[in-house]
Design a protein around this motif. Structure first.
Motif, PDB file in Angstrom:
ATOM      1  N   GLU A  16       0.084 -12.119   4.467  1.00 28.52           N
ATOM      2  CA  GLU A  16       1.003 -12.546   5.523  1.00 28.52           C
ATOM      3  C   GLU A  16       2.130 -11.573   5.803  1.00 28.52           C
ATOM      4  OE1 GLU A  16       1.274 -17.263   5.022  1.00 28.52           O
ATOM      5  OE2 GLU A  16       1.288 -16.162   3.136  1.00 28.52           O
ATOM      6  N   GLN A  17       2.436 -10.701   4.844  1.00 26.43           N
ATOM      7  CA  GLN A  17       3.523  -9.747   5.027  1.00 26.43           C
ATOM      8  C   GLN A  17       3.229  -8.502   4.212  1.00 26.43           C
ATOM      9  OE1 GLN A  17       6.247  -8.629   6.302  1.00 26.43           O
ATOM     10  NE2 GLN A  17       6.740 -10.179   7.825  1.00 26.43           N
ATOM     11  N   ILE A  37       7.460  -0.057  13.875  1.00 23.64           N
ATOM     12  CA  ILE A  37       6.776   0.847  12.961  1.00 23.64           C
ATOM     13  C   ILE A  37       6.045   0.091  11.846  1.00 23.64           C
ATOM     14  CG2 ILE A  37       8.627   1.237  11.274  1.00 23.64           C
ATOM     15  CD1 ILE A  37       7.950   4.226  11.409  1.00 23.64           C
ATOM     16  N   SER A  38       6.425  -1.176  11.638  1.00 25.52           N
ATOM     17  CA  SER A  38       5.794  -1.966  10.581  1.00 25.52           C
ATOM     18  C   SER A  38       4.526  -2.688  11.046  1.00 25.52           C
ATOM     19  CB  SER A  38       6.791  -3.001  10.042  1.00 25.52           C
ATOM     20  OG  SER A  38       6.990  -4.055  10.979  1.00 25.52           O
ATOM     21  N   LEU A  39       4.270  -2.693  12.349  1.00 25.15           N
ATOM     22  CA  LEU A  39       3.173  -3.516  12.879  1.00 25.15           C
ATOM     23  C   LEU A  39       1.773  -3.040  12.492  1.00 25.15           C
ATOM     24  CD1 LEU A  39       4.608  -4.449  16.384  1.00 25.15           C
ATOM     25  CD2 LEU A  39       4.649  -5.786  14.273  1.00 25.15           C
ATOM     26  N   PRO A  40       1.486  -1.727  12.462  1.00 28.80           N
ATOM     27  CA  PRO A  40       0.149  -1.325  12.009  1.00 28.80           C
ATOM     28  C   PRO A  40      -0.149  -1.790  10.579  1.00 28.80           C
ATOM     29  CG  PRO A  40       1.208   0.489  13.144  1.00 28.80           C
ATOM     30  CD  PRO A  40       2.249  -0.578  12.958  1.00 28.80           C
ATOM     31  N   ALA A  41       0.844  -1.674   9.699  1.00 24.93           N
ATOM     32  CA  ALA A  41       0.657  -2.128   8.321  1.00 24.93           C
ATOM     33  C   ALA A  41       0.453  -3.637   8.261  1.00 24.93           C
ATOM     34  CB  ALA A  41       1.867  -1.724   7.470  1.00 24.93           C
ATOM     35  N   LEU A  42       1.234  -4.372   9.068  1.00 21.31           N
ATOM     36  CA  LEU A  42       1.102  -5.828   9.096  1.00 21.31           C
ATOM     37  C   LEU A  42      -0.264  -6.234   9.633  1.00 21.31           C
ATOM     38  CD1 LEU A  42       2.364  -8.619   8.685  1.00 21.31           C
ATOM     39  CD2 LEU A  42       3.353  -8.426  10.966  1.00 21.31           C
ATOM     40  N   LYS A  43      -0.733  -5.532  10.653  1.00 23.80           N
ATOM     41  CA  LYS A  43      -2.058  -5.827  11.212  1.00 23.80           C
ATOM     42  C   LYS A  43      -3.140  -5.622  10.161  1.00 23.80           C
ATOM     43  CE  LYS A  43      -5.065  -4.651  15.118  1.00 23.80           C
ATOM     44  NZ  LYS A  43      -5.215  -3.796  16.335  1.00 23.80           N
ATOM     45  N   HIS A  44      -3.018  -4.554   9.393  1.00 23.64           N
ATOM     46  CA  HIS A  44      -3.990  -4.283   8.331  1.00 23.64           C
ATOM     47  C   HIS A  44      -3.904  -5.352   7.238  1.00 23.64           C
ATOM     48  CE1 HIS A  44      -6.573  -1.990   5.659  1.00 23.64           C
ATOM     49  NE2 HIS A  44      -5.650  -2.077   4.723  1.00 23.64           N
ATOM     50  N   ALA A  45      -2.685  -5.726   6.872  1.00 25.04           N
ATOM     51  CA  ALA A  45      -2.495  -6.721   5.818  1.00 25.04           C
ATOM     52  C   ALA A  45      -3.095  -8.069   6.209  1.00 25.04           C
ATOM     53  CB  ALA A  45      -1.008  -6.879   5.501  1.00 25.04           C
ATOM     54  N   ASN A  85       0.865  -1.182   0.000  1.00 23.48           N
ATOM     55  CA  ASN A  85       0.000   0.000   0.000  1.00 23.48           C
ATOM     56  C   ASN A  85       0.898   1.227   0.000  1.00 23.48           C
ATOM     57  OD1 ASN A  85      -1.704   2.231   0.926  1.00 23.48           O
ATOM     58  ND2 ASN A  85      -3.220   0.673   1.464  1.00 23.48           N
ATOM     59  N   ARG A  86       0.669   2.139  -0.926  1.00 20.87           N
ATOM     60  CA  ARG A  86       1.534   3.317  -1.044  1.00 20.87           C
ATOM     61  C   ARG A  86       1.454   4.232   0.178  1.00 20.87           C
ATOM     62  NH1 ARG A  86       1.207   6.344  -6.626  1.00 20.87           N
ATOM     63  NH2 ARG A  86       3.296   6.997  -6.005  1.00 20.87           N
ATOM     64  N   GLN A  87       0.456   4.026   1.002  1.00 18.56           N
ATOM     65  CA  GLN A  87       0.289   4.869   2.185  1.00 18.56           C
ATOM     66  C   GLN A  87       1.212   4.467   3.332  1.00 18.56           C
ATOM     67  OE1 GLN A  87      -3.804   5.843   3.006  1.00 18.56           O
ATOM     68  NE2 GLN A  87      -3.442   6.028   5.212  1.00 18.56           N
ATOM     69  N   LEU A  98      10.363  -6.155   2.329  1.00 10.68           N
ATOM     70  CA  LEU A  98       9.251  -6.530   3.191  1.00 10.68           C
ATOM     71  C   LEU A  98       9.577  -6.130   4.624  1.00 10.68           C
ATOM     72  CD1 LEU A  98       9.126  -8.505   0.603  1.00 10.68           C
ATOM     73  CD2 LEU A  98       7.703  -9.931   2.054  1.00 10.68           C
ATOM     74  N   GLY A  99       8.623  -6.332   5.533  1.00 14.31           N
ATOM     75  CA  GLY A  99       8.840  -5.946   6.925  1.00 14.31           C
ATOM     76  C   GLY A  99      10.023  -6.629   7.563  1.00 14.31           C
TER      77      GLY A  99
END
Length: 367
Positions: free
Chosen positions: A231-232, A217-225, A195-197, A247-248
Motif C-alpha cells: 500500500e505504500q 516523484i514517488s508515484l512510479p515506486a508506489l505503482k510498482h508497490a 526497494n533500494r533502487q 514513506l511517500g
C-alpha cells in the motif's frame, strides 16, 4: 438562501475582509458515503485568494466549489511551483470543530513556499483563513465518530507564461474533504514496500517541503508497490541507500525493546507534525525515545521485540504488519511480518485523545 457576510483576517498590522458567498443549505444538507474513500468526498465550498508578493490581490472569498478555468500556459502545469498542507478539524462533544496544530501547519506552509521560491504567506493570514473556512463548515454533519474534516490549503503559481522563472502571482485555495481511514486495512495495519533502487529526496533539495514534486516523484515506486500487493513505499537515503527515511506521505517509527525510534531530520524528510506530536506524547508518557539513523538491515532482520509503524495527519498511526524488501527490481522479494505492538496502539489512543480535547496536551494544540 445565500449567506452573505464578512470575516476579518490579519496580514501583519493590516486587516482584510473575507467575503462569504454561498447558500448555507449546501453545507447543512450535504451528504456523503458512510465509508468514504480517503480524499474523495469534496466539501461543497472553497476559499480562494489571489496573491502577489505574499499579499492578497483582489477579493478573498469562500464560495461554492466547482470547476475552475486554468490556462494551458499556467506555469504550475509546466514547472511545478505548488505547495500544500494537510491538517484536520475534529468535531468536539459540543458539536464544534477544533483544528489540530494549526500554527505548526502555518509555519510549515511558509517554509515550503520559501524552499520552492514562492512568495510566502503571512502566518496569521493563513491561520485566519483556515479558521474562517472551518467556521463556514460548522454545520457539516459527520456520520461517524471516526470521521474528521481534512483541510487542504494549496498555493500554486498563477502566471500564464511558459518560461522558467518564479511566478509573480499565486493562487491560494483552501478545500475540505470528510475522511475516515487512510489505508484500506483501517486500524489493523498496512503493508509497506522498500526497494533500494527507489529514491524520493536528495540532500539540499526539496525533501522537507510539502510540494507536489515530492509526491510526483514517488508515484512510479508506489505503482510498482501496489502491483505487488503493498500500500505504500518506504524510502532509504539517496546517497548511500542504507538509512531509513520516510514513506511517500508519512513518517516512520520503530519500537525496539520498548524504545521509540525515528530517523533524525536531515533536510530530506518532511518535518511531520504528527511525528513531533508522537515524540511529545512519548515524553509525557515516560516512553524512552531515540532520534537516530536506522539502517535498513535493522528492519529487514528484526529482533524479537521489534515493531514498526507509519504516522501522519492523514493516517494518524498505522502499524506496519508486513514489510516487503528488494535490493533491486530484479532481486528476490523478501517479506517480513511484523506484530501490532500494544505500545503503538497506546500512542494512537493518546493521539486521538489529543484530537478530541481529552488530553492534558490538547489545550496547546487545538484551536
Amino acid at each position: 438562501m445565500m449567506w452573505l457576510r464578512k470575516s476579518l483576517v490579519r496580514i501583519g498590522k493590516d486587516r482584510r475582509v473575507i467575503n462569504l458567498e454561498f447558500d448555507k443549505s449546501i453545507i447543512k444538507n450535504f451528504q456523503y458515503s458512510d465509508t468514504p474513500d480517503f480524499g474523495s468526498v469534496q466539501v461543497p465550498i472553497v476559499l480562494k485568494s489571489l496573491h502577489s508578493e505574499g499579499k492578497p490581490k483582489g477579493n478573498i472569498t469562500i464560495g461554492p466549489n466547482g470547476d475552475y478555468k486554468i490556462s494551458s500556459f499556467n506555469s504550475t502545469l509546466h514547472y511545478g511551483q505548488s505547495i500544500f498542507e494537510g491538517l484536520k478539524a475534529y468535531k468536539m462533544e459540543n458539536g464544534k470543530f477544533k483544528i489540530f496544530r494549526l500554527k505548526d501547519a502555518a509555519r510549515r506552509f511558509r517554509r515550503s513556499a520559501q524552499i520552492m521560491g514562492m512568495s510566502a504567506l503571512d502566518e496569521d493570514f493563513f491561520i485566519d483563513c483556515v479558521k474562517s473556512y472551518v467556521e463556514s463548515c460548522s454545520e457539516l454533519e459527520l456520520t461517524s465518530k471516526e470521521h474528521s474534516l481534512y483541510l487542504r490549503p494549496l498555493l500554486y503559481a498563477n502566471d500564464s507564461i511558459i518560461k522558467v522563472r518564479a511566478s509573480s502571482e499565486y493562487q491560494f485555495v483552501i478545500m475540505g474533504s470528510i475522511v475516515g481511514s487512510y489505508f484500506s486495512g483501517g486500524k489493523v495495519g498496512a503493508k509497506v514496500y522498500c526497494n533500494r533502487q527507489f529514491v524520493r529526496a536528495f540532500p539540499h533539495g526539496t525533501g522537507e517541503a510539502k510540494t507536489a514534486a515530492n509526491y510526483a516523484i514517488s508515484l512510479p515506486a508506489l505503482k510498482h508497490a501496489t502491483s505487488l500487493g503493498f500500500e505504500q513505499v518506504l524510502y532509504l537515503d539517496a546517497l548511500k541507500k542504507e538509512n531509513v527515511e520516510e514513506l511517500g506521505g508519512m513518517n516512520f517509527f520503530m519500537i525496539k525493546n520498548g524504545t521509540l525510534v525515528t530517523p533524525k531530520l536531515s533536510g530530506t524528510i518532511l518535518h511531520g507534525i504528527t511525528r513531533d506530536t508522537i515524540l511529545e506524547l512519548a515524553k509525557h508518557l515516560d516512553i524512552p525515545t531515540e532520534v537516530r539513523d536506522i539502517n535498513y538491515k535493522e528492519i529487514i532482520e528484526p529482533s524479537e521485540n521489534q515493531s514498526i509503524f507509519a504516522c501522519g495527519t492523514a493516517a494518524t498511526i498505522v502499524p506496519i504488519i508486513e514489510l516487503g524488501f528488494q535490493e533491486s527490481l530484479e532481486g528476490q522479494l523478501k517479506r517480513i511480518e511484523y506484530p501490532v505492538d500494544p505500545l503503538a496502539i497506546k500512542l494512537r489512543e493518546h493521539l486521538v485523545d489529543c484530537h478530541y480535547n481529552k488530553s492534558p496536551l490538547s489545550d496547546k494544540w487545538l484551536s
